[in-house]
Scaffold this motif. Structure first.
Motif, PDB file in Angstrom:
ATOM      1  N   GLU A   5       0.824  -1.222   0.000  1.00 48.20           N
ATOM      2  CA  GLU A   5       0.000   0.000   0.000  1.00 48.20           C
ATOM      3  C   GLU A   5       0.851   1.262   0.000  1.00 48.20           C
ATOM      4  O   GLU A   5       0.383   2.327  -0.356  1.00 48.20           O
ATOM      5  CB  GLU A   5      -1.000  -0.012   1.174  1.00 48.20           C
ATOM      6  CG  GLU A   5      -0.393  -0.002   2.562  1.00 48.20           C
ATOM      7  CD  GLU A   5       0.100  -1.359   3.059  1.00 48.20           C
ATOM      8  OE1 GLU A   5       0.460  -1.445   4.225  1.00 48.20           O
ATOM      9  OE2 GLU A   5       0.136  -2.342   2.275  1.00 48.20           O
ATOM     10  N   SER A   7       3.617   1.512  -1.782  1.00 54.71           N
ATOM     11  CA  SER A   7       4.371   1.534  -3.027  1.00 54.71           C
ATOM     12  C   SER A   7       4.061   2.822  -3.799  1.00 54.71           C
ATOM     13  O   SER A   7       2.940   3.281  -3.827  1.00 54.71           O
ATOM     14  CB  SER A   7       3.968   0.311  -3.858  1.00 54.71           C
ATOM     15  OG  SER A   7       4.649   0.326  -5.073  1.00 54.71           O
ATOM     16  N   ARG A   8       5.076   3.400  -4.381  1.00 51.59           N
ATOM     17  CA  ARG A   8       4.878   4.645  -5.139  1.00 51.59           C
ATOM     18  C   ARG A   8       5.927   4.771  -6.231  1.00 51.59           C
ATOM     19  O   ARG A   8       6.896   4.003  -6.275  1.00 51.59           O
ATOM     20  CB  ARG A   8       4.947   5.853  -4.190  1.00 51.59           C
ATOM     21  CG  ARG A   8       6.304   6.027  -3.539  1.00 51.59           C
ATOM     22  CD  ARG A   8       6.402   7.331  -2.771  1.00 51.59           C
ATOM     23  NE  ARG A   8       7.683   7.469  -2.092  1.00 51.59           N
ATOM     24  CZ  ARG A   8       8.773   8.034  -2.611  1.00 51.59           C
ATOM     25  NH1 ARG A   8       8.762   8.481  -3.853  1.00 51.59           N
ATOM     26  NH2 ARG A   8       9.883   8.124  -1.917  1.00 51.59           N
ATOM     27  N   SER A  39       5.729   2.542 -15.192  1.00 52.11           N
ATOM     28  CA  SER A  39       5.061   3.740 -15.710  1.00 52.11           C
ATOM     29  C   SER A  39       5.874   4.963 -15.309  1.00 52.11           C
ATOM     30  O   SER A  39       6.250   5.132 -14.151  1.00 52.11           O
ATOM     31  CB  SER A  39       3.601   3.845 -15.274  1.00 52.11           C
ATOM     32  OG  SER A  39       3.435   3.364 -13.982  1.00 52.11           O
ATOM     33  N   GLU A  87       2.542  15.031  -6.457  1.00 52.36           N
ATOM     34  CA  GLU A  87       2.325  14.096  -5.354  1.00 52.36           C
ATOM     35  C   GLU A  87       1.325  13.008  -5.746  1.00 52.36           C
ATOM     36  O   GLU A  87       1.547  11.825  -5.478  1.00 52.36           O
ATOM     37  CB  GLU A  87       1.832  14.860  -4.110  1.00 52.36           C
ATOM     38  CG  GLU A  87       1.706  13.951  -2.914  1.00 52.36           C
ATOM     39  CD  GLU A  87       1.507  14.715  -1.596  1.00 52.36           C
ATOM     40  OE1 GLU A  87       1.583  15.970  -1.590  1.00 52.36           O
ATOM     41  OE2 GLU A  87       1.270  14.049  -0.579  1.00 52.36           O
ATOM     42  N   SER A  88       0.235  13.392  -6.422  1.00 51.37           N
ATOM     43  CA  SER A  88      -0.754  12.363  -6.755  1.00 51.37           C
ATOM     44  C   SER A  88      -0.221  11.384  -7.801  1.00 51.37           C
ATOM     45  O   SER A  88      -0.493  10.189  -7.733  1.00 51.37           O
ATOM     46  CB  SER A  88      -2.105  12.964  -7.137  1.00 51.37           C
ATOM     47  OG  SER A  88      -1.948  13.829  -8.215  1.00 51.37           O
ATOM     48  N   LYS A  89       0.560  11.881  -8.747  1.00 52.91           N
ATOM     49  CA  LYS A  89       1.166  10.964  -9.749  1.00 52.91           C
ATOM     50  C   LYS A  89       2.101   9.970  -9.066  1.00 52.91           C
ATOM     51  O   LYS A  89       2.054   8.772  -9.346  1.00 52.91           O
ATOM     52  CB  LYS A  89       1.976  11.757 -10.786  1.00 52.91           C
ATOM     53  CG  LYS A  89       1.165  12.674 -11.646  1.00 52.91           C
ATOM     54  CD  LYS A  89       0.899  12.095 -13.002  1.00 52.91           C
ATOM     55  CE  LYS A  89       0.070  13.064 -13.836  1.00 52.91           C
ATOM     56  NZ  LYS A  89      -0.383  12.523 -15.101  1.00 52.91           N
ATOM     57  N   LYS A  91       2.101   8.980  -5.972  1.00 58.19           N
ATOM     58  CA  LYS A  91       1.340   8.040  -5.140  1.00 58.19           C
ATOM     59  C   LYS A  91       0.586   7.020  -5.977  1.00 58.19           C
ATOM     60  O   LYS A  91       0.281   5.930  -5.498  1.00 58.19           O
ATOM     61  CB  LYS A  91       0.400   8.808  -4.212  1.00 58.19           C
ATOM     62  CG  LYS A  91       1.182   9.463  -3.073  1.00 58.19           C
ATOM     63  CD  LYS A  91       0.295  10.109  -2.055  1.00 58.19           C
ATOM     64  CE  LYS A  91       1.131  10.527  -0.837  1.00 58.19           C
ATOM     65  NZ  LYS A  91       0.432  11.541  -0.026  1.00 58.19           N
ATOM     66  N   SER A  92       0.272   7.386  -7.226  1.00 58.82           N
ATOM     67  CA  SER A  92      -0.412   6.414  -8.085  1.00 58.82           C
ATOM     68  C   SER A  92       0.584   5.467  -8.755  1.00 58.82           C
ATOM     69  O   SER A  92       0.208   4.645  -9.590  1.00 58.82           O
ATOM     70  CB  SER A  92      -1.263   7.138  -9.130  1.00 58.82           C
ATOM     71  OG  SER A  92      -0.431   7.682 -10.129  1.00 58.82           O
ATOM     72  N   GLY A  93       1.856   5.587  -8.411  1.00 63.01           N
ATOM     73  CA  GLY A  93       2.851   4.614  -8.881  1.00 63.01           C
ATOM     74  C   GLY A  93       3.643   5.057 -10.097  1.00 63.01           C
ATOM     75  O   GLY A  93       4.417   4.286 -10.659  1.00 63.01           O
ATOM     76  N   ILE A  94       3.444   6.308 -10.527  1.00 67.39           N
ATOM     77  CA  ILE A  94       4.163   6.790 -11.706  1.00 67.39           C
ATOM     78  C   ILE A  94       5.502   7.400 -11.278  1.00 67.39           C
ATOM     79  O   ILE A  94       5.553   8.220 -10.362  1.00 67.39           O
ATOM     80  CB  ILE A  94       3.323   7.842 -12.459  1.00 67.39           C
ATOM     81  CG1 ILE A  94       1.994   7.211 -12.905  1.00 67.39           C
ATOM     82  CG2 ILE A  94       4.084   8.418 -13.651  1.00 67.39           C
ATOM     83  CD1 ILE A  94       0.988   8.222 -13.438  1.00 67.39           C
ATOM     84  N   GLN A 202       9.228   1.592  -4.728  1.00 64.83           N
ATOM     85  CA  GLN A 202       8.198   0.543  -4.814  1.00 64.83           C
ATOM     86  C   GLN A 202       8.063  -0.176  -3.481  1.00 64.83           C
ATOM     87  O   GLN A 202       6.988  -0.600  -3.088  1.00 64.83           O
ATOM     88  CB  GLN A 202       8.581  -0.498  -5.889  1.00 64.83           C
ATOM     89  CG  GLN A 202       8.132  -0.131  -7.284  1.00 64.83           C
ATOM     90  CD  GLN A 202       8.671  -1.096  -8.340  1.00 64.83           C
ATOM     91  OE1 GLN A 202       9.608  -1.870  -8.091  1.00 64.83           O
ATOM     92  NE2 GLN A 202       8.095  -1.041  -9.520  1.00 64.83           N
TER      93      GLN A 202
END
Ligand code: TMP
Length: 212
Positions: A5, A7-8, A39, A87-89, A91-94, A202
């Motif tokens: 959870e 992972s970023r 990504s 920050e949102s990118k 946190k979404s794993g990019i 990650q």
């Protein structure tokens, strides 16, 4: 610790003097990361697409004049307006590969004589990169590379000062690559460093803020 959870994506910044090859290398790096199934997005500062960015672009091409402090704060504002998306990118794993960041902000403005601590202050609270790769090139060599494009800061004496300021800013997240090596070698070294960093992000390395 290291739960899935957390992972970023990784925040990777490329820095260096004008004409050191940052832009070419950042494009290749993103393509290579994607080929390996990660990504990744390519970002750059200044981001000239925003209205703040357009003021910066006009200043850089000598179409407008601004006080040194004012342009410094505009460069900083240009990063702040992108902070929440960044920050949102992440946190979404990019993974974000960013061509120039706060270090350019401080190194270039303080090369004009502004106090370095004053230059750092508006950068406090922006996201801290997980890795900063500096493409190291002697200013004279950079100047020989296809000539400078005529933007405001593309002058040898000024770039020498910027280079000295980069040295002052080097911290524990910095890695240096010799930008005079063949392009393929730079590409390979860069990719190796970045893959390492992507892995630790990650695994859940927490995000932190500048200036640290
Ligand atoms: P660019 O050529 O990478 O688009 O950058 C434009 C110029 O702006 C380059 O000479 C470096 C300078 N710069 C600053 O002075 N402060 C900053 O915060 C950034 C991001 C760039």
């Amino acid at each position: 610790r290291g739960g899935k959870e957390d992972s970023r994506g990784a925040l990777v910044v490329l820095e260096g003097l004008d004409r050191c090859g940052k832009t070419t290398q950042s494009i290749r790096l993103v393509a290579n990361l994607e080929k390996l199934g990660h990504s990744a997005e390519l970002w750059r500062f200044p981001d000239r697409t925003t209205s703040v960015g357009q003021m910066i672009s006009s200043y850089l091409s000598n179409k407008s004049q601004l006080d040194d402090h004012t342009i410094h704060l505009l460069f900083s504002a240009n990063r702040w307006e992108k902070r929440s998306l960044m920050e949102s990118k992440l946190k979404s794993g990019i993974t974000l590969v960013v061509d120039r960041y706060s270090y350019s902000g401080v190194a270039f403005s303080s090369a004009k004589g502004l106090d370095i601590e004053w230059c750092k202050a508006p950068e406090i609270g922006l996201l801290a990169p997980d890795l900063v790769v500096c493409l190291d090139i002697p200013p004279e060599k950079a100047a020989e590379r296809g000539g400078y494009g005529g933007e405001r800061y593309e002058q040898l004496e000024f770039q020498k000062k910027v280079g000295q300021n980069y040295q002052v800013l080097r911290g524990p997240t910095w890695k240096i690559i010799d930008a005079c090596l063949p392009m393929e070698d730079v590409e390979e070294q860069l990719q190796e460093m970045v893959l390492d960093c992507v892995k630790t992000c990650q695994e859940g390395k927490p995000l932190s803020c500048l200036w640290s």
